[in-house]
Design an enzyme around this catalytic site. Sequence first.
Site, PDB file in Angstrom:
ATOM      1  N   ASP A 100       2.626  -1.467   7.889  1.00  0.00           N
ATOM      2  CA  ASP A 100       1.447  -2.496   8.591  1.00  0.00           C
ATOM      3  C   ASP A 100       2.077  -3.295   9.648  1.00  0.00           C
ATOM      4  OD1 ASP A 100       0.176  -0.862   7.116  1.00  0.00           O
ATOM      5  OD2 ASP A 100      -1.424  -2.144   6.096  1.00  0.00           O
TER       6      ASP A 100
ATOM      7  N   TYR B 140      -5.006   5.823  -6.316  1.00  0.00           N
ATOM      8  CA  TYR B 140      -3.497   5.164  -5.694  1.00  0.00           C
ATOM      9  C   TYR B 140      -2.168   5.261  -6.219  1.00  0.00           C
ATOM     10  CZ  TYR B 140      -7.120   4.442  -1.870  1.00  0.00           C
ATOM     11  OH  TYR B 140      -7.883   4.641  -0.912  1.00  0.00           O
TER      12      TYR B 140
END
Length: 413
Positions: free
Chosen positions: A198, A248
């Site tokens: 990101d 996750y």
Amino acid sequence: MPTLLEQLVAKTSRRFEERYREPPRWVVAAPGRVNLIGEHIDYSDGFVLPMAIDRYTVIAARENDEARMSNDRTKDNSSFVIRHSSLAATVFSDATNDEVTIPLDTPQRHAKGGHWSNYVAGVMAGCVARGLRPSGFRAVIDSDVPLGGGLSSSAALEVATATLLEAITGVTLDPVAKALLCQQAEHEYAGVPCGIMDQFASTLCRADHLMLLDCRSRQVELIPFTDPQLTVLIINSNVKHELSGGEYAQRRDQCEAAARKLGVSSLRDATLDQLEAARGTLAPASYQRARHAISEIARTVNAAVAVRAGDWPAVGQYMADSHVSLRDDYEVSCRELDLLVELADAIGRAGGVYGSRMTGGGFGGCTVSLVETQRVDGIGRNIAAVYQRETGIEPTVLTSRPSQGAHIVQAPS
């Protein structure tokens, strides 16, 4: 007609002048991003292929002569308490109608978990530690990066903050160091253990290019995406399913377990043939997760080759295969994301859609589709209408070409 960024810059500058009775001296912008392909493989040392979108976080700022606080004055503003002589930044978020004061010599976390100012304070702390020491200033932040849709609104805020401190101090950071500084801020001040994609995308992406990022070496290759007949369609499902916890982390553990069984440092170094040979030694879930990671790394590299060659049907097929893998092997999709992809696939190449997939962490968020520019508006409307009819949820539709990464919009000459 002004671009979306030009409109946001004008709005933020106007808001600054309304609030502080003088125009800003510096204006900076940093974009959100969407990942075209390469999902859940950063921690397997894979490749990702994001682009900056034309939705930005903009910060307008000006030095503040009143920012020095004396020893006999206490300022308590949004849980920041400053009891010593310091220079400070007063930062107002137009989105939340919230103002905080951050001491620039010792930037602090906000008392409330998850507050937007933690991202800002963390970046300021990182910049100060690297020698960027601005005088006190006032700033107004605004953004049109959608929140909560997996388009990296937090990275845009972090990178915009670092870009502002570059503009104010006149010191330019190495772009990779800048991205890593922002990632560290998110880890330490916001408590989010994000990967590197990101911040790298918001910092290093360029207009009309995709960014192929090697998550092992951190090397970046900018790949031209200049065909005006193609547009990226992003549809936010506007759902985010609550998870029971640890999904996750569990998937990462399963990938690492598979790598150990295969005798490699990461799944980047494994092949599908090796995986098949070792299948009997792996737990079923570890086998599936590894199959996704190994095949997704290959798909991403091959998709980059296809983009360079302008082979858009091939790019679309890699995207479609990626979604199937994320849905079936990695099991991070959900019914709403699958529906959006199915609706795009039903339109197909004949209707102007090359390929579609979920993007981001999963269990909600967005899909990304590669479509013909001349048909994109109609395609978006049609998918949204059917999706809303079948789910009762109104999606958010936006389109973008690959856009410019972080940059200084305005600075004194």
